[in-house]
Write a protein that holds these residues in place. Sequence first.
Motif, PDB file in Angstrom:
ATOM      1  N   GLN A  61      42.903  43.263  34.961  1.00 12.69           N
ATOM      2  CA  GLN A  61      41.734  43.047  35.807  1.00 12.69           C
ATOM      3  C   GLN A  61      40.482  42.748  34.985  1.00 12.69           C
ATOM      4  O   GLN A  61      40.400  43.047  33.798  1.00 12.69           O
ATOM      5  CB  GLN A  61      41.465  44.272  36.678  1.00 12.69           C
ATOM      6  N   THR A  84      37.281  48.517  44.744  1.00 20.22           N
ATOM      7  CA  THR A  84      38.182  47.552  45.373  1.00 20.22           C
ATOM      8  C   THR A  84      38.826  46.661  44.319  1.00 20.22           C
ATOM      9  O   THR A  84      38.125  46.006  43.534  1.00 20.22           O
ATOM     10  CB  THR A  84      37.424  46.668  46.383  1.00 20.22           C
ATOM     11  N   ALA A  85      40.150  46.664  44.294  1.00 22.52           N
ATOM     12  CA  ALA A  85      40.905  45.739  43.444  1.00 22.52           C
ATOM     13  C   ALA A  85      41.241  44.510  44.272  1.00 22.52           C
ATOM     14  O   ALA A  85      41.698  44.632  45.414  1.00 22.52           O
ATOM     15  CB  ALA A  85      42.177  46.407  42.930  1.00 22.52           C
ATOM     16  N   LYS A  86      41.001  43.328  43.698  1.00 25.48           N
ATOM     17  CA  LYS A  86      41.216  42.086  44.437  1.00 25.48           C
ATOM     18  C   LYS A  86      42.079  41.119  43.639  1.00 25.48           C
ATOM     19  O   LYS A  86      42.007  41.081  42.407  1.00 25.48           O
ATOM     20  CB  LYS A  86      39.876  41.410  44.740  1.00 25.48           C
ATOM     21  N   LYS A  87      42.849  40.348  44.374  1.00 24.78           N
ATOM     22  CA  LYS A  87      43.587  39.250  43.765  1.00 24.78           C
ATOM     23  C   LYS A  87      42.682  38.032  43.796  1.00 24.78           C
ATOM     24  O   LYS A  87      42.572  37.335  44.811  1.00 24.78           O
ATOM     25  CB  LYS A  87      44.887  38.990  44.532  1.00 24.78           C
ATOM     26  N   PHE A  95      42.793  39.102  38.433  1.00 21.97           N
ATOM     27  CA  PHE A  95      42.389  40.166  39.350  1.00 21.97           C
ATOM     28  C   PHE A  95      41.009  40.693  38.957  1.00 21.97           C
ATOM     29  O   PHE A  95      40.603  40.603  37.794  1.00 21.97           O
ATOM     30  CB  PHE A  95      43.395  41.328  39.307  1.00 21.97           C
ATOM     31  N   SER A  97      38.327  44.278  39.707  1.00 23.74           N
ATOM     32  CA  SER A  97      38.321  45.646  40.221  1.00 23.74           C
ATOM     33  C   SER A  97      37.035  46.337  39.783  1.00 23.74           C
ATOM     34  O   SER A  97      36.107  45.688  39.289  1.00 23.74           O
ATOM     35  CB  SER A  97      39.555  46.415  39.737  1.00 23.74           C
ATOM     36  N   LEU A 126      49.181  48.934  40.703  1.00 23.58           N
ATOM     37  CA  LEU A 126      47.855  49.542  40.669  1.00 23.58           C
ATOM     38  C   LEU A 126      47.897  50.852  39.887  1.00 23.58           C
ATOM     39  O   LEU A 126      48.894  51.578  39.901  1.00 23.58           O
ATOM     40  CB  LEU A 126      47.325  49.792  42.079  1.00 23.58           C
ATOM     41  N   VAL A 258      44.503  47.342  37.248  1.00 21.17           N
ATOM     42  CA  VAL A 258      45.603  46.508  37.744  1.00 21.17           C
ATOM     43  C   VAL A 258      46.529  46.217  36.571  1.00 21.17           C
ATOM     44  O   VAL A 258      46.118  45.618  35.575  1.00 21.17           O
ATOM     45  CB  VAL A 258      45.088  45.192  38.353  1.00 21.17           C
ATOM     46  N   LEU A 274      48.833  43.848  45.481  1.00 21.87           N
ATOM     47  CA  LEU A 274      47.716  43.081  46.030  1.00 21.87           C
ATOM     48  C   LEU A 274      48.193  41.844  46.782  1.00 21.87           C
ATOM     49  O   LEU A 274      47.471  40.853  46.889  1.00 21.87           O
ATOM     50  CB  LEU A 274      46.750  42.696  44.907  1.00 21.87           C
ATOM     51  N   GLU A 278      43.739  42.675  48.626  1.00 21.72           N
ATOM     52  CA  GLU A 278      42.923  43.717  48.023  1.00 21.72           C
ATOM     53  C   GLU A 278      43.449  45.103  48.368  1.00 21.72           C
ATOM     54  O   GLU A 278      44.255  45.275  49.290  1.00 21.72           O
ATOM     55  CB  GLU A 278      41.459  43.592  48.458  1.00 21.72           C
ATOM     56  N   ALA A 279      42.988  46.095  47.605  1.00 18.04           N
ATOM     57  CA  ALA A 279      43.319  47.503  47.844  1.00 18.04           C
ATOM     58  C   ALA A 279      42.107  48.328  47.445  1.00 18.04           C
ATOM     59  O   ALA A 279      41.354  47.948  46.545  1.00 18.04           O
ATOM     60  CB  ALA A 279      44.544  47.921  47.042  1.00 18.04           C
TER      61      ALA A 279
END
Length: 353
Positions: A61, A84-87, A95, A97, A126, A258, A274, A278-279
Motif C-alpha cells: 500500500q 480505509t484500505a482501497k484498491k 493500493f 491505506s 489485509l 495491505v 479488496l 475498499e475495507a
Amino acid sequence: MNNYYSMSVLAVIAIAGISINAVAQHNYKLVWSDEFNNNALDEKAWNIEENGDGGGNNELQYYRRQNISFETDSASGAVCLVLTAKKESYNGKAFTSGRLNTAGKACFKHGKIVSRIKLPSTANGLWPAFWMLGNDFGSVGWPRCGEIDIVEMGNAEGIKHNTQDSFFNGACHWGYYNSQGQYPNYARSTTSDYSLQDGEFHTFTLEWDDDYVSMYLDQDKYPDAQPYYKMGVSDYSNDWGTGHYFQHEFFIVYDLAVGGNFTGITSSTGITALAQGEAKMYIDWVRVYQDSDDLAATASIPDGWGAGIDNVATTPTDKPVVIYDTLGNIVSEMNQGIYIVKTGDEVKKVFNR
C-alpha cells in the motif's frame, strides 16, 4: 508490524518469564485518551504517515492522509476514527491505506493501554494492527527502540487454516541485529473461540509494568480471562536483555496494511480482501491508564489535554448523563482530578479539573 525469526523454546521461556496465573493488583487512573468524537483528528496528539516504503515488510500500500477519516458507526452510533484500505493506483502502488502514530506527542512508559476496534475482514491480504514503538525510534532505529504489537491479524497461518477471522497475535521485538542478521523477539499466536471480524467492536488491552507486558482480548466482557500474550521485561543480564528496551516511553500506532511478509502475500494479484474496492478499520477510542503506585511510570502528553472539555460529542441524546471518576465510580460532583461524562455507554466529555 515486523517479521520475526523463531527463537528456541528455551530462549522463549527464559525471555517470556511467564507465570500466567499470577495476578497483580493495580490502582489505575486515566492519564490520556482520545475518544475520536470531534470528527477531526487532533494533530496535537497524532502524526499522519504518508509513504509507500512498504514498512520494511514488502507491504503493497501507499499510506495517504486521504485514507484517514471519521464516520459514525451505523450499528453503535459511535463516532470513530476510520482507516480505509482501497484498491487504487497511486505513486506506483496498487493500493492505498491509512497509518498514524503519536510519536513525540503522546508517549508512555508503563500503564494499561486499551483500544476499542472494529476490524475488517482480512481474507486475503489485509493486515490491521494496533501497536507501539519506542519513542527513541528516530535516534536509535529499529529494533533497538523496542516494539510492542498489541494485536495483529491477517497472518499467513490464518490464511492457511482458513481461520483468519479468529487467528491473531501479539509480539515484541527488541535488541539489535547480530552477525547472522538475527535479533531477539517473541511472538505468540492465538485462535479465539469467536470471530474478531464479526462486525462488532472488540477491546485489546496492554498491561505493562517493571516486570511484564501482558495483553488481553475483550477484558471488558471477560475480566477474569488470562492474557493471550505475556513477556518478562526485567532482564538486564546481557545486551539483548528485555529490560534494556522496554523501560522507556513508547508511542501508539494504528495501521491497515495491505499484503506483506506477515500475510505471505507480496504480489497485488494475491490480494482478494479488496475485491469490492475498499475495507475499513473502525477505532472507537484509545485510553491510557497508569498505576498511581507505579513510581517508574511516565507520560508525555499534549499541552492542554483534558483542560476543560476534550472530545465533545454534539449529537443530542435523551439518555441520562452520568459522571464517573477514573475508577468507574459514579460521582455527584467534580472536584480535583479527571472525570468522564457518559450518556448511556458513550463517552461524551472528558474533564480535567
